[in-house]
Design a protein around this motif. Structure first.
Motif, PDB file in Angstrom:
ATOM      1  N   LEU A  39       0.830  -1.203   0.000  1.00 49.00           N
ATOM      2  CA  LEU A  39       0.000   0.000   0.000  1.00 49.00           C
ATOM      3  C   LEU A  39       0.870   1.261   0.000  1.00 49.00           C
ATOM      4  CD1 LEU A  39      -2.963   0.956   0.096  1.00 49.00           C
ATOM      5  CD2 LEU A  39      -2.714   1.055   2.580  1.00 49.00           C
ATOM      6  N   LEU A  43       1.441   4.213  -2.946  1.00 56.98           N
ATOM      7  CA  LEU A  43       1.396   5.653  -2.697  1.00 56.98           C
ATOM      8  C   LEU A  43       2.656   6.325  -3.244  1.00 56.98           C
ATOM      9  CD1 LEU A  43       0.281   8.244  -1.326  1.00 56.98           C
ATOM     10  CD2 LEU A  43       1.507   7.492   0.743  1.00 56.98           C
ATOM     11  N   THR A 102      -3.857   6.766   2.928  1.00 54.40           N
ATOM     12  CA  THR A 102      -2.942   5.650   3.165  1.00 54.40           C
ATOM     13  C   THR A 102      -2.642   5.531   4.651  1.00 54.40           C
ATOM     14  OG1 THR A 102      -1.967   5.898   0.968  1.00 54.40           O
ATOM     15  CG2 THR A 102      -0.666   4.714   2.613  1.00 54.40           C
TER      16      THR A 102
END
Length: 106
Positions: A39, A43, A102
Motif C-alpha cells: 500500500l 502511494l 494511506t
C-alpha cells in the motif's frame, strides 16, 4: 493547499511507520488484501507519477527495494520531488489526500 501541508502529511505518515520492522510491513492493510508495504509503495508510485507529470518528465517505475524498511525514505524523496516540481494546487490537494488515506488504512 501548499507543499508545506503535503510535507506535514508525509511527516505524520513517516512517524507512524518509521519504526516498523518487517512483520508489521508484511501484515495486511486495513480493509484490504494487500500488505501495508504494498500500500505504501503504491502511494510512493502515485506521488512519483504526479512529480513526473508536473515536471514534464516521463513517468518511471519506482523500484521496490529489497527491504521494506526503506519505504519511509522513498516516500520522503518522492514527496520532496513533487514539492520541487511546484504542481498546481489541485495536484497538491490530491497528493495530500492520498497520503492521509494511506495513513488511515495502515
Amino acid at each position: 493547499m501548499s507543499a508545506a501541508e503535503l510535507d506535514r502529511a508525509v511527516t505524520l505518515l513517516v512517524r507512524q511507520v518509521g519504526h516498523w520492522q518487517q512483520p508489521r510491513w508484511s501484515a495486511p492493510a486495513e480493509g484490504g488484501n494487500v500488505s501495508r508495504a504494498d500500500l505504501v509503495h503504491k502511494l510512493i508510485q502515485e506521488l512519483a507519477n504526479l512529480a513526473a507529470d508536473a515536471a514534464g518528465e516521463p513517468r518511471r517505475e519506482v523500484p521496490r527495494l529489497p527491504s521494506d524498511l526503506a519505504l519511509p525514505d522513498q516516500l520522503r524523496v518522492v514527496a520532496a520531488d513533487l514539492a520541487l516540481a511546484a504542481p498546481p494546487d489541485p495536484v497538491l490537494v490530491g497528493a495530500t489526500e492520498a497520503v492521509t488515506r494511506t495513513r488511515a488504512a495502515l
